[in-house]
Design a protein around this motif. Structure first.
Motif, short mmCIF file in Angstrom:
data_model
loop_
_atom_site.label_atom_id
_atom_site.label_comp_id
_atom_site.label_asym_id
_atom_site.label_seq_id
_atom_site.Cartn_x
_atom_site.Cartn_y
_atom_site.Cartn_z
N VAL A 158 42.43 54.79 45.17
CA VAL A 158 42.05 54.45 43.80
C VAL A 158 42.34 52.97 43.53
O VAL A 158 41.58 52.28 42.86
CB VAL A 158 42.78 55.37 42.79
CG1 VAL A 158 42.62 54.87 41.37
CG2 VAL A 158 42.25 56.80 42.91
N ASP A 159 43.43 52.50 44.10
CA ASP A 159 43.79 51.10 43.93
C ASP A 159 42.70 50.17 44.47
O ASP A 159 42.30 49.20 43.83
CB ASP A 159 45.10 50.86 44.68
CG ASP A 159 45.86 49.71 44.07
OD1 ASP A 159 46.14 49.79 42.87
OD2 ASP A 159 46.13 48.74 44.80
N VAL A 160 42.19 50.48 45.66
CA VAL A 160 41.13 49.65 46.25
C VAL A 160 39.86 49.73 45.41
O VAL A 160 39.22 48.72 45.13
CB VAL A 160 40.85 50.10 47.71
CG1 VAL A 160 39.58 49.46 48.24
CG2 VAL A 160 42.03 49.76 48.60
N LEU A 161 39.52 50.95 44.97
CA LEU A 161 38.30 51.10 44.17
C LEU A 161 38.42 50.35 42.84
O LEU A 161 37.45 49.79 42.34
CB LEU A 161 38.01 52.59 43.93
CG LEU A 161 37.59 53.35 45.20
CD1 LEU A 161 37.60 54.84 44.96
CD2 LEU A 161 36.21 52.88 45.66
N ARG A 162 39.61 50.31 42.30
CA ARG A 162 39.82 49.55 41.07
C ARG A 162 39.60 48.07 41.28
O ARG A 162 39.02 47.39 40.46
CB ARG A 162 41.26 49.77 40.55
CG ARG A 162 41.39 50.91 39.58
CD ARG A 162 42.78 50.91 39.00
NE ARG A 162 42.95 49.86 37.99
CZ ARG A 162 42.67 50.04 36.71
NH1 ARG A 162 42.21 51.19 36.27
NH2 ARG A 162 42.84 49.06 35.86
N ARG A 163 40.08 47.59 42.44
CA ARG A 163 39.88 46.16 42.74
C ARG A 163 38.40 45.84 42.87
O ARG A 163 37.96 44.74 42.56
CB ARG A 163 40.64 45.77 44.01
CG ARG A 163 42.14 45.66 43.76
CD ARG A 163 42.92 45.60 45.05
NE ARG A 163 42.71 44.37 45.80
CZ ARG A 163 43.07 44.21 47.08
NH1 ARG A 163 43.64 45.20 47.74
NH2 ARG A 163 42.85 43.07 47.70
N LEU A 164 37.61 46.83 43.35
CA LEU A 164 36.16 46.60 43.48
C LEU A 164 35.47 46.61 42.12
O LEU A 164 34.46 45.94 41.94
CB LEU A 164 35.52 47.68 44.37
CG LEU A 164 35.88 47.67 45.85
CD1 LEU A 164 35.26 48.88 46.54
CD2 LEU A 164 35.40 46.38 46.52
N THR A 165 36.00 47.38 41.18
CA THR A 165 35.30 47.54 39.90
C THR A 165 35.89 46.70 38.78
O THR A 165 35.29 46.60 37.72
CB THR A 165 35.29 49.02 39.48
OG1 THR A 165 36.60 49.56 39.64
CG2 THR A 165 34.31 49.84 40.30
N HIS A 166 37.08 46.15 38.98
CA HIS A 166 37.70 45.34 37.93
C HIS A 166 37.86 43.91 38.41
O HIS A 166 38.79 43.62 39.15
CB HIS A 166 39.05 45.92 37.51
CG HIS A 166 38.95 47.25 36.83
ND1 HIS A 166 38.70 48.42 37.52
CD2 HIS A 166 39.03 47.59 35.53
CE1 HIS A 166 38.64 49.42 36.66
NE2 HIS A 166 38.83 48.95 35.45
N ASP A 167 36.93 43.06 37.99
CA ASP A 167 37.05 41.65 38.26
C ASP A 167 37.20 41.32 39.75
O ASP A 167 38.16 40.65 40.15
CB ASP A 167 38.26 41.10 37.46
CG ASP A 167 38.14 39.61 37.24
OD1 ASP A 167 37.02 39.09 37.43
OD2 ASP A 167 39.16 38.99 36.91
N PRO A 168 36.29 41.80 40.61
CA PRO A 168 36.38 41.48 42.04
C PRO A 168 36.22 39.98 42.27
O PRO A 168 35.52 39.31 41.50
CB PRO A 168 35.21 42.25 42.65
CG PRO A 168 34.24 42.42 41.52
CD PRO A 168 35.06 42.53 40.28
N GLU A 169 36.86 39.48 43.32
CA GLU A 169 36.66 38.07 43.68
C GLU A 169 35.22 37.88 44.11
O GLU A 169 34.65 38.71 44.83
CB GLU A 169 37.59 37.71 44.85
CG GLU A 169 38.87 37.02 44.42
CD GLU A 169 39.48 36.26 45.59
OE1 GLU A 169 39.12 35.08 45.79
OE2 GLU A 169 40.28 36.87 46.31
N ARG A 170 34.62 36.77 43.72
CA ARG A 170 33.21 36.54 44.03
C ARG A 170 33.04 35.45 45.07
O ARG A 170 33.89 34.60 45.19
CB ARG A 170 32.50 36.18 42.72
CG ARG A 170 32.55 37.36 41.78
CD ARG A 170 31.72 37.23 40.54
NE ARG A 170 31.89 38.43 39.73
CZ ARG A 170 31.25 39.58 39.93
NH1 ARG A 170 30.38 39.68 40.90
NH2 ARG A 170 31.46 40.62 39.15
#
Ligand code: ADP
Ligand code: MG
Length: 409
Positions: A188-200
């Motif tokens: 869930v932590d990884v998925l959150r990083r993908l959906t909340h302000d991912p680095e571009r």
């Protein structure tokens, strides 16, 4: 979306002497050993389940593992027994694991009653009981309340099943103090990083064969990713939407309009949808009967007698460049029929590029993870390899996962 507001194992307090029911994902592929017994061909999911089970045992809990294997029809079927999986778990834990030959019957009750603090038991396949996957809340609930009698607390650690509203995943949490295990928390932590302000730049690569399943994710990703690279069997529905003929390639005719809409909206939303410019074709789907005869053609010139089985070399190189330039990458679905070496180059190029990303690289999906291993990549070279394809896609789609939502009541 649920995740960080969910109770973790610490919230369950002192576990010494408590019976803790853990839902793990032990659904491993099996084949038949020379002696006729079942043999695990890839124990990745068992290994991924060990840390939480070990942690609970070390805390002095009496650990009762619930899991399923395959798709038995709601009744005992020796072909789907978890016994060999329990044995493998014991080897990995380095301690004896007790095995109950049923789920909520006499064997389960006796096995659990016989546990000492710090010992582990595995119940037989929960799908041997029709209540596990029943669509009826009452039937599922009745099975869950029987399971709940075997424990004082519940830990949800089977990430591969948290998108399922099933008795040992969802309903059981309504009966017992419940928490999220370490594996689910990490996913869930990884998925959150993908959906909340991912680095571009944030690049998503989609492929594989479950086209209509995956088109839903695209809708949600349009507003999030910077670039969407499309490979695998999904390509041809997009090419058709652009007005090209695709021979006998995998095609979802009823999704052509959806793809056309995505292509039109991509321009408006600022996401770039990248399709292959060349394709590897053959005149037949690979089979044991015939040597593959791969041929590279332009993506807009697939011959009528052929079908596309991989992205071409030019596209593989372009996809790899786009992946390497990203700071966040999510990849789901092989670029081609990688099981046949002649059609594995596109998948290899994308996988190789993921290992070179300066940032977060995530592989999701059973066949994608298998491809990474089959093609000989070191799993440690990827930021994260998800144990749950369906669950991670549903999360990215923005769907609430019942097995996680129920923990945050
Ligand atoms: P995952 O399990 O990673 O989510 P899928 O189950 O959607 O991936 O798809 C995996 C399968 O897609 C592989 O078995 C692969 O052979 C197949 N595949 C990839 N490209 C094509 C193609 N062009 N035509 C047919 N099948 C394909
Ligand atoms: Mg798959």
């Amino acid at each position: 979306m649920a995740g960080h507001d969910v109770a973790d194992i610490d919230s369950l307090g002192d576990l010494r002497g408590k019976r803790v029911l853990v839902r793990s994902d032990l659904n491993v592929p099996l084949d038949t050993a020379p002696d006729g017994g079942a043999r695990i061909t890839d124990d990745g999911r068992v290994r991924a389940s060990v840390p939480t089970i070990r942690r609970l045992a070390e805390a002095g809990a009496r650990v009762v593992v619930m899991a399923h294997l395959g798709r038995p029809k709601g009744e005992p079927d020796p072909a789907y027994s978890l016994r060999p999986v329990a044995a493998r778990l014991g080897e990995l834990l380095g301690s004896d694991v007790a095995f109950a030959t049923d789920t909520v019957g006499e064997s389960a009750t006796e096995t659990v009653a016989g546990l000492d603090d710090g010992q582990v038991a595995v119940l037989e396949n929960v799908r041997f009981n029709p209540g596990e996957t029943s669509k009826e809340d009452e039937i599922r609930g009745a099975f869950a309340s029987e399971l709940a009698k075997l424990g004082d607390a519940f830990v949800s650690d089977g990430f591969g099943v948290v998108h399922r509203k099933q008795a040992s995943v969802y309903d059981i949490a309504l009966h017992l103090p419940s928490a999220m295990g370490g594996l689910v928390a990490a996913e869930v932590d990884v998925l959150r990083r993908l959906t909340h302000d991912p680095e571009r730049p944030y690049v998503v690569v989609l492929g594989g064969s479950k086209v209509s399943d995956k088109l839903g994710v695209i809708d949600n990703l349009m507003g999030q990713a910077d670039r969407l690279l499309i490979g695998g069997g999904m390509v041809f529905t997009f090419l058709k939407a652009q007005g090209h003929e695709v021979g006998s390639s995998l095609l979802e005719d009823d999704q052509v309009d959806t793809c056309r809409d995505y292509l039109a909206r991509a321009d408006e939303t600022g996401v770039e949808i990248v399709l292959p410019t060349d394709v590897v074709v053959d005149t037949a789907f690979p089979s044991g009967d015939r040597e593959p005869q791969p041929r590279v053609v332009a993506a807009d010139a697939i011959p009528a007698d052929s079908l596309g089985l991989d992205i071409g070399p030019e596209s593989g190189a372009a996809f790899a460049d786009a992946v390497r330039a990203a700071r966040t990458v999510f990849w789901n679905g092989p670029m081609g029929v990688f099981e046949t070496p002649a059609f594995a180059d596109g998948t290899r190029a994308v996988a190789q590029a993921l290992t070179e990303v300066d940032g977060l690289s995530v592989v999701g999906g059973g066949d994608s993870a298998a491809a990474v291993r089959t093609l000989g990549f070191d799993e440690a070279a990827f930021g994260h390899i998800s144990t749950g394809g369906g669950a991670s896609l549903e999360y990215l789609e923005g769907t609430e996962l019942p097995g996680i939502a129920v923990l945050s009541r």
